[in-house]
Design a protein around this motif. Structure first.
Motif, PDB file in Angstrom:
ATOM      1  N   MET A  52      44.738  -5.772 -25.446  1.00 30.88           N
ATOM      2  CA  MET A  52      43.564  -6.591 -25.152  1.00 30.88           C
ATOM      3  C   MET A  52      42.488  -6.057 -26.088  1.00 30.88           C
ATOM      4  O   MET A  52      42.622  -4.960 -26.615  1.00 30.88           O
ATOM      5  N   ALA A  53      41.471  -6.838 -26.311  1.00 34.19           N
ATOM      6  CA  ALA A  53      40.464  -6.437 -27.296  1.00 34.19           C
ATOM      7  C   ALA A  53      39.076  -6.817 -26.799  1.00 34.19           C
ATOM      8  O   ALA A  53      38.934  -7.686 -25.941  1.00 34.19           O
ATOM      9  N   ALA A  54      38.071  -6.174 -27.376  1.00 36.38           N
ATOM     10  CA  ALA A  54      36.695  -6.467 -26.981  1.00 36.38           C
ATOM     11  C   ALA A  54      35.741  -6.206 -28.132  1.00 36.38           C
ATOM     12  O   ALA A  54      35.953  -5.311 -28.941  1.00 36.38           O
ATOM     13  N   ILE A  55      34.722  -7.013 -28.172  1.00 35.14           N
ATOM     14  CA  ILE A  55      33.558  -6.746 -29.014  1.00 35.14           C
ATOM     15  C   ILE A  55      32.557  -6.054 -28.099  1.00 35.14           C
ATOM     16  O   ILE A  55      32.316  -6.503 -26.976  1.00 35.14           O
ATOM     17  N   VAL A  83      32.186  -9.253 -25.452  1.00 40.26           N
ATOM     18  CA  VAL A  83      33.210 -10.304 -25.526  1.00 40.26           C
ATOM     19  C   VAL A  83      34.566  -9.655 -25.272  1.00 40.26           C
ATOM     20  O   VAL A  83      34.898  -8.651 -25.901  1.00 40.26           O
ATOM     21  N   LEU A  84      35.335 -10.250 -24.363  1.00 35.15           N
ATOM     22  CA  LEU A  84      36.654  -9.726 -24.023  1.00 35.15           C
ATOM     23  C   LEU A  84      37.724 -10.747 -24.383  1.00 35.15           C
ATOM     24  O   LEU A  84      37.574 -11.927 -24.097  1.00 35.15           O
ATOM     25  N   ASP A 133      34.354 -15.648 -32.446  1.00 36.45           N
ATOM     26  CA  ASP A 133      34.374 -14.329 -31.812  1.00 36.45           C
ATOM     27  C   ASP A 133      35.542 -13.492 -32.327  1.00 36.45           C
ATOM     28  O   ASP A 133      35.387 -12.303 -32.576  1.00 36.45           O
ATOM     29  N   TRP A 134      36.722 -14.104 -32.494  1.00 35.50           N
ATOM     30  CA  TRP A 134      37.872 -13.324 -32.963  1.00 35.50           C
ATOM     31  C   TRP A 134      37.670 -12.864 -34.409  1.00 35.50           C
ATOM     32  O   TRP A 134      38.015 -11.744 -34.763  1.00 35.50           O
ATOM     33  N   ARG A 135      37.096 -13.723 -35.247  1.00 34.76           N
ATOM     34  CA  ARG A 135      36.811 -13.304 -36.627  1.00 34.76           C
ATOM     35  C   ARG A 135      35.813 -12.140 -36.638  1.00 34.76           C
ATOM     36  O   ARG A 135      35.944 -11.206 -37.428  1.00 34.76           O
ATOM     37  N   HIS A 149      37.515 -14.510 -23.167  1.00 31.96           N
ATOM     38  CA  HIS A 149      38.463 -15.468 -23.729  1.00 31.96           C
ATOM     39  C   HIS A 149      39.860 -15.142 -23.218  1.00 31.96           C
ATOM     40  O   HIS A 149      40.388 -14.063 -23.490  1.00 31.96           O
ATOM     41  N   LEU A 150      40.450 -16.070 -22.470  1.00 33.61           N
ATOM     42  CA  LEU A 150      41.816 -15.942 -22.003  1.00 33.61           C
ATOM     43  C   LEU A 150      42.680 -16.789 -22.940  1.00 33.61           C
ATOM     44  O   LEU A 150      42.598 -18.016 -22.929  1.00 33.61           O
TER      45      LEU A 150
END
Length: 173
Positions: free
Chosen positions: A110-113, A65-66, A32-34, A91-92
């Motif tokens: 913070m980030a999100a898809i 996705v958070l 998810d992060w990639r 995702h924490l």
């Protein structure tokens, strides 16, 4: 655009950069992060970061996705279970379990898809709401003017009635 450039430049300046995420995490979190990193590079509108954009994305139901750095946003962390219950991947990222990814996510706040691009005022109807409010204000002003005119006419009628009654009294004397 300036927001994207600033965050992308900050990430590129980091030791990991957006491209260095392959060794930061494995499994779904790493995948998810990639994906987020790629979307941030592509600038296609399918990712968001920072409290304001994440809030707007949540309001528009656009988060898929958070990513939350643990300890940075306790009020959102407290809602992580509810967010997951809404079919949202949350995702924490713990600094003790994954310091490299935690540091990278912290660059974004913070980030999100996103599952859909954020809508601007034109698409979301906010612009229409603004026009509606302006129209309502104009209608209210017109109504107030009409009421003022009616009050003036009423006062003029009362004055005419008083004058007429005075004339009748003078004639009867």
């Amino acid at each position: 655009e300036a927001r994207v450039s600033a965050a992308a430049a900050a990430a590129a300046a980091s030791p990991m950069g957006l491209g260095g995420t392959a060794t930061i995490a494995d499994g779904a979190l790493g995948s998810d992060w990639r994906r987020f990193a790629l979307l941030a590079k592509l600038r296609d509108g399918l990712c968001a970061w920072g409290a304001d954009e994440i809030y707007e994305a949540q309001q528009q139901g656009a988060i898929a996705v958070l990513f939350l750095p643990a300890g940075r946003f306790p009020e959102i962390e407290a809602q992580a279970f509810q967010l997951r219950g809404q079919n949202l991947v949350c995702h924490l990222i713990s600094v003790s379990r994954n310091p490299a990814l935690h540091a990278e996510v912290c660059q974004f706040g913070m980030a999100a898809i996103l599952c859909k691009p954020l809508q601007g005022p034109e698409e979301s109807g906010l612009l229409d709401a603004t026009v509606t409010v302006a129209e309502q204000a104009a209608q209210l002003a017109a109504q107030q003017r009409q009421q003022e005119l009616q009050q003036q006419q009423h006062q003029q009628l009362l004055l005419l009635q008083q004058q007429h009654q005075q004339q009748l009294l003078l004639q009867n004397q």
